[in-house]
Every structure is written in C-alpha cells, then in structure tokens.
Design a protein around this motif. Structure first.
Motif, PDB file in Angstrom:
ATOM      1  N   PHE A 125       0.836  -1.209   0.000  1.00  0.00           N
ATOM      2  CA  PHE A 125       0.000   0.000   0.000  1.00  0.00           C
ATOM      3  C   PHE A 125       0.862   1.247   0.000  1.00  0.00           C
ATOM      4  O   PHE A 125       1.716   1.437   0.864  1.00  0.00           O
ATOM      5  N   HIS A 153       1.903   3.660   5.530  1.00  0.00           N
ATOM      6  CA  HIS A 153       1.128   4.414   6.510  1.00  0.00           C
ATOM      7  C   HIS A 153       1.783   4.401   7.887  1.00  0.00           C
ATOM      8  O   HIS A 153       2.988   4.164   7.989  1.00  0.00           O
ATOM      9  N   ARG A 178      -6.095  -3.338  12.077  1.00  0.00           N
ATOM     10  CA  ARG A 178      -6.115  -1.987  11.516  1.00  0.00           C
ATOM     11  C   ARG A 178      -6.600  -1.979  10.060  1.00  0.00           C
ATOM     12  O   ARG A 178      -7.217  -1.031   9.611  1.00  0.00           O
ATOM     13  N   MET A 179      -6.296  -3.043   9.317  1.00  0.00           N
ATOM     14  CA  MET A 179      -6.672  -3.068   7.893  1.00  0.00           C
ATOM     15  C   MET A 179      -7.515  -4.289   7.570  1.00  0.00           C
ATOM     16  O   MET A 179      -7.307  -4.947   6.543  1.00  0.00           O
ATOM     17  N   ILE A 191       0.723  -6.354   9.407  1.00  0.00           N
ATOM     18  CA  ILE A 191       1.036  -5.105   8.713  1.00  0.00           C
ATOM     19  C   ILE A 191       2.467  -4.678   9.035  1.00  0.00           C
ATOM     20  O   ILE A 191       2.862  -4.628  10.202  1.00  0.00           O
ATOM     21  N   CYS A 250       0.616  -7.353   4.635  1.00  0.00           N
ATOM     22  CA  CYS A 250       0.655  -6.117   3.853  1.00  0.00           C
ATOM     23  C   CYS A 250       1.867  -5.305   4.286  1.00  0.00           C
ATOM     24  O   CYS A 250       2.173  -5.203   5.477  1.00  0.00           O
ATOM     25  N   GLY A 270      -8.793   1.181   7.347  1.00  0.00           N
ATOM     26  CA  GLY A 270      -9.352  -0.149   7.579  1.00  0.00           C
ATOM     27  C   GLY A 270     -10.844  -0.214   7.371  1.00  0.00           C
ATOM     28  O   GLY A 270     -11.505  -1.143   7.807  1.00  0.00           O
ATOM     29  N   ASN A 290       0.156  -0.114  12.705  1.00  0.00           N
ATOM     30  CA  ASN A 290       0.080  -1.524  12.325  1.00  0.00           C
ATOM     31  C   ASN A 290      -0.549  -2.381  13.419  1.00  0.00           C
ATOM     32  O   ASN A 290      -0.216  -3.545  13.566  1.00  0.00           O
ATOM     33  N   LEU A 339      -8.929  -4.281   2.050  1.00  0.00           N
ATOM     34  CA  LEU A 339      -8.720  -4.865   3.378  1.00  0.00           C
ATOM     35  C   LEU A 339      -8.003  -6.213   3.263  1.00  0.00           C
ATOM     36  O   LEU A 339      -7.901  -6.776   2.181  1.00  0.00           O
ATOM     37  N   PRO A 399      -7.264   2.241   2.358  1.00  0.00           N
ATOM     38  CA  PRO A 399      -7.226   1.117   3.290  1.00  0.00           C
ATOM     39  C   PRO A 399      -6.521   1.433   4.617  1.00  0.00           C
ATOM     40  O   PRO A 399      -6.577   0.630   5.541  1.00  0.00           O
ATOM     41  N   CYS A 400      -5.861   2.597   4.720  1.00  0.00           N
ATOM     42  CA  CYS A 400      -5.166   2.935   5.967  1.00  0.00           C
ATOM     43  C   CYS A 400      -6.124   2.917   7.144  1.00  0.00           C
ATOM     44  O   CYS A 400      -5.802   2.475   8.236  1.00  0.00           O
ATOM     45  N   SER A 438      -1.702   7.334   2.275  1.00  0.00           N
ATOM     46  CA  SER A 438      -1.953   7.847   3.631  1.00  0.00           C
ATOM     47  C   SER A 438      -1.380   9.239   3.844  1.00  0.00           C
ATOM     48  O   SER A 438      -0.610   9.745   3.032  1.00  0.00           O
TER      49      SER A 438
END
Ligand code: SF4
Lengths: 173, 423
Positions: free
Chosen positions: B295, B380, B387-388, B395, B376, B364, B383, B369, B361-362, B298
C-alpha cells in the motif's frame, strides 16, 4: 461525587482496584462493544485483565495504575465507561495524553502520582485530595504527593465535564 | 530563559508574554479540523447542548476523507448529515469526498500558518508541526467546547528535542528516520510532551519529509511535533497559500527536558514489524517475508514526492504475481500532478490499482482490506492488529521505496538492493 466542590473539601475516599502499566483503550472500551450504548459498554470494562471488575466495582471506588494508563486510540468511551460505573478517580504513574484530556472532558477525575503503583494493593482504601494532589493509603498509612490538579481542570470536573460546563456557561450568559 | 516552540505557540494563543512547561492555559484555537468519522457526532452533540452556531465558522475545516467514496449506505447517510450541518453552520472550508486526506489538504490549501494552534478530532493532527504550527488531537467533547467557545484548556508540555545531523544515504528516506526514532525511543517516549526536530539535517529536509515525520510524532505519544518555520516553509506557503511567513522557531535559550544528538549518515531503510509501531528493525531483518498486498498512500506518505520515489523503483518493472499494489494519492492535487508528470502511468504500467484520493485502506474501512493470515507492507503509520481488516493479518510499515521494491519482489526487500542489482 458530592464532595467535588471547588477549592476545599475536594477529597475522595474509596476502595482500590489496582491495575498494571499500559492499560489500553481497547481494554477500557473493547472494540466489539464500541458502538453499543454506555449501559452495555460499561459491563465489559477491563474484562480481559480483571473479569470481576465491571460487576463488582462500586460507586466511589478508585483505580490505581501504573504508567501510560489509557494508551491507544482517542476513543472517549474509555473514560466514559469508568465514569458510568461510578469510579471516583483514576490515580496512575502516568496517563496517555488523549485519555487524560478525555477523562477531564467527560468529568472523570484523574491524578498523576509517582510511586502510587507500588504503594497500593487491591482493596486498600485510598484517600485522594484532588486539590493538593495528596494521596493516602489509609491501610498502610503511606502518604504520597501527586501532581495537584490545576484549578482549570478541577473546575471542569466539578461541573461534571466540559459539556456540562459549556451548558452552565451558555445558560448563564 | 527562552521558550520552546510549544511554549511560544501556547503563550501567543493565551495572550501571555510567556508561559512555562507545566502551566495550564486557556488558549484560543486558530483552527479546528473535523473529519467524517467524528463530524456528525460533534455537530449533534453541539445541538444537544443548545449551541446552534459556531463562534467562528471561518476557523473550522471539515473534510470527508476516511470513507470515500462512501462504501456503505450508513457512511453515505453520515456524509449527508455532515453536508447539511456544514451548510447550516456556515462553514466555508469544506472538502467533500474525493478531494483528499485532511492532513494533506490543510497544508496544501493554505490553512496552516506557522505559530498557529490547531486542534483536530484526529490524532495525526501533529502533522501541522511540519509548518511550525501546534497541531494536536482532541476528543469529541473537547471539540464541541472548542467550536462553541473558540478556546480550550491546555497543559504547556515539556519538550524533547532531536538534533539531527549527517546526510541520508540514497534509498533512505525521512520515513526511515521517524521509524528509527520510534523504535529507538519507544511509543511513550514523548507522553504529554512536545517534540522539536532540529539540526542541520532538518534544514535540508523538504516539506513533504517534514510532514511525514511530524505526522508520526504522535506514534511516540507526542502532543506536538515541531519543525521550525524557515525558508523551506516560506517557499511552501507561498506556493500553497499565497502568503509567506517570517521564521518561527524556539528561542535559542529555550529549556528542554532532553536533547538527543543523532547522526543520520549510517541509517539504513527501516521497517516496523507487526503489531507495534515501535517494533522497528532494519529492513534486512524482515527481508524475504512474502507479502500479499503493498500500500502506497496515507497522510504519512501519499504525496507526490512519495509516489515519485515509488515510481523510480517501479519504472519498467511489474508487481510480482499474487501481490496487489494499491495506490491512494493523498489529494486530488497529488493525483493531478502524478498524471501530469507521468508518474501515474509508471505506477499503472507496473500493475498498480489506483484508489480515490483519501485515507483508503489505511483506515481499515474499505478499499483494500486484508484477509486472515495475509501480509501487507504499507507506507502508513499504524500496524495494530485489525487496523486493515482481519485481526489475523500482519502489517509492516516502511518507506515508499521499500514498499515499491517489496511489491516487485513479492517479498519484503531493501530498495537499495534492487537499485544495485540494476547497475
Ligand atoms: S490516512 Fe490513515 S492515519 Fe491518515 S487520517 Fe486517514 S486514516 Fe488516519
């Protein structure tokens, strides 16, 4: 809570529930109940660290904790839940910043007091003077000096939270 | 005895000549930020306490950025409420869904001034410290009070100062610097405190890098994360708001709780391992771990500089089979610039999926997701488990270059290896 007047007589006395360091907002307000009403949320407060707490805590009891109490997210439901259960004060070595702000905002007294974690055990009785910052363990006789709450914060707490203060201000003016 | 940046901001906001760490002040709020997660709630709380107008609607900014485009009917309904309230309350600065992330839009659209006191219903409001402003997160009740009265109480924080020297090596970015500091000093290193980032290395950092660092100051518990406003700030302000600014920094004889001297010359790319932002190690420690998603975006790293750094690594290459590369530009302006400069085409050619400007997706909430057991790597700032998406997903947090290099390899990779391999 009736003793929460401005100035003198600002002393709380209550049975102690002791918790460790880094009690997070996830523990104080579990995500699974995040959007439930406060009557439901308060039944799950701290259940992952002390399952008896929510059902046995009585109005006027106090929480003593270690460092970084209330760490994690900015959810205001964490102090709100404790207040709903009647917790009179949280006294900790330190607080996460947003939790401390939110506690004052919802009208839950908090006090930073170094050494408090070692000075108390569960079921001791603590006497906390929010104005002077003095903390007594009436069982062991130990006395500690916390960071006294400034007048501005005490005024918000005495009003019952920042929204109650706002109401009284806008009602008066 | 002089004042730190936190003391200067709070002295000015409370109409005092000087304030000292530890004091409580009632300070005037220069700017209040609300986003779509809390705005509707704050507006209805305002109503409940009988307040039907804001004291200063021109000092309020509302952004719909977390759930964009609305992924559910509920989110769409909340957005409707926000639009209605914004109109009813006469709030002029309103950024509707798709224009970008709040912490990108406020600096980019000229709302942030050095020395200003800015509160937001979002913990990453520390970002505004990149421009020398005191930005901090507050809860909803405090926000209601601030909107109704224009002021709020603050405890003047102690300050920890990081004196940063040396030069970053190629392939190493300021994201690596803030990850390193979080790892070295811990998530509660600056509890109730303000951080000042200074020193010769900082003077050379561009505004995008400063925003990355100030954004994550809250990951060390900080109330504010300041950079002094200098020529870099002035140039950014002129470019983004029209009006430049005088330098604004700490007094030379300010008192600090601690000053840490750190050289950045030997720093390698860093990575935050699951599930804590301060569980940081050199990327080499995690090298070879397979990923499912990468990702890029963010408020930490979704700017044009970040997209460019990733595009440089991705140029002429393809994302590994089985890896989804998601890109969410931090604002429409970033997207436009990425289109104009060909960066976007490079990302798309490499196989990236481009998402709407916003949190993506930051947060969530939607837009990429993770399922159970998935991994992932993202640019961002947090973690924590869940969170996602799935709480059983992992994360990893890293720089845009590291994320891009990992997307190509399909496993966590040091971006410097890839560049070296090319030559
Ligand atoms: S991009 Fe992520 S960290 Fe930034 S405001 Fe949005 S959800 Fe929060």
């Amino acid at each position: 809570m009736s003793s929460q007047a401005n100035g003198v007589g600002n002393v709380l006395r209550g049975r102690v529930w002791k918790f460790d360091h880094d009690v997070s907002t996830d523990v104080l307000s579990p995500g699974a109940y995040a959007i439930d009403p406060v009557e439901v949320r308060m039944l799950h407060v701290l259940e992952s660290v002390n399952p008896a707490f929510a059902s046995q805590v009585e109005p006027g009891d106090v929480i003593v904790a270690g460092r970084n109490f209330g760490c994690g997210s900015s959810r205001e439901t964490a102090p709100e839940n404790l207040k709903a259960l009647g917790v009179a004060c949280v006294c900790a070595e330190s607080f996460a910043r947003i939790f401390m702000r939110n506690a004052v905002a919802v009208g839950l007294p908090v006090l930073v007091c170094s050494g408090v974690h070692a000075a108390f055990e569960n079921d001791d009785v603590g006497e906390i003077d929010l104005a002077s910052g003095r903390v007594n363990n009436t069982d062991s006789g130990g006395e500690l000096q916390g960071d006294s709450l400034p007048e501005e914060m005490r005024a918000i707490l005495a009003a019952g939270g920042i929204l109650a203060l706002l109401k009284s201000q806008s009602g008066a003016g | 005895m002089g004042m730190t940046m936190a003391e200067r901001v709070l002295a000015k906001a409370s109409g005092r000549d000087r304030v000292t760490a530890g004091e409580f002040v009632v300070a005037r709020i220069d700017l209040a930020l609300l986003h779509d997660i809390f705005a509707a709630q704050v507006f209805s709380m305002l109503k409940a306490v009988g307040v039907d107008q804001l004291l200063e609607p021109d000092r309020t900014v509302v952004v719909i950025d977390h759930l964009v485009p609305a992924p559910t009917a509920e989110a769409a309904t909340v957005h409707q409420q926000i639009r209605d309230d914004v109109a009813r309350l006469g709030i002029g600065a309103f950024y509707d869904a798709g224009q970008g992330i709040c912490h990108q839009l406020l600096p980019e659209r000229g709302h942030v001034r050095p020395g200003a006191l800015i509160v937001g219903t979002d913990s990453h409001s520390t970002s505004y410290g990149a421009l020398g402003a005191g930005g901090t997160g507050i809860g909803t009740s405090d926000m209601v009070y601030a909107l109704a009265t224009g002021s709020l109480w603050f405890r003047v924080p102690q300050t920890v100062r990081f004196e940063l020297t040396g030069e970053l090596e190629p392939g190493v970015s300021w994201k690596d610097v803030i990850l390193y500091l979080a790892g070295e000093f811990g998530a509660d290193a600056a509890q109730y405190k303000s951080i000042e980032f200074g020193g010769p290395a900082v003077a050379k950092a561009d505004m995008s890098s400063r925003l990355t660092v100030a954004n994550m100051a809250v990951e060390m518990g900080a109330k504010f994360g300041f950079f002094a406003a200098d020529q870099v700030t002035n140039a950014y302000l002129v470019e983004h708001g029209g009006q430049g600014s005088e330098p604004f920094g700490p007094d030379p004889d300010a008192t600090y709780e601690a000053v840490h001297q750190i050289s950045l010359s030997d720093l390698s790319p860093q990575i935050a391992l699951p599930h804590q932002v301060d569980r940081v190690a050199p990327v080499s420690v995690a090298e070879g771990i397979a990923i499912n998603q990468a990702f890029l975006g963010s408020c930490t790293n979704g700017r044009i500089e970040d997209l460019r750094a990733a595009a440089k690594v991705l140029e002429g290459k393809r994302v590994a089979r089985g890896v989804r590369l998601l890109v969410a530009p931090a604002s429409q302006e970033v997207l436009r610039e990425a289109t104009r400069t060909g960066i976007l085409a490079t990302l798309i050619d490499a196989g990236a999926t481009i998402l709407a400007p916003g949190c993506g997706p930051c947060f969530g909430g939607h837009g990429g997701l993770l399922g159970p057991g998935e991994r992932c790597i993202g640019t961002h700032n947090r973690n924590f488990p869940g969170r996602m998406g799935s709480a059983d997903a992992e994360i990893y947090l890293a720089s845009p270059a590291t994320v891009a290099a990992s997307a190509i390899a399909g496993v966590i990779s040091d971006p410097r290896q890839l560049e070296a391999g090319d030559e």
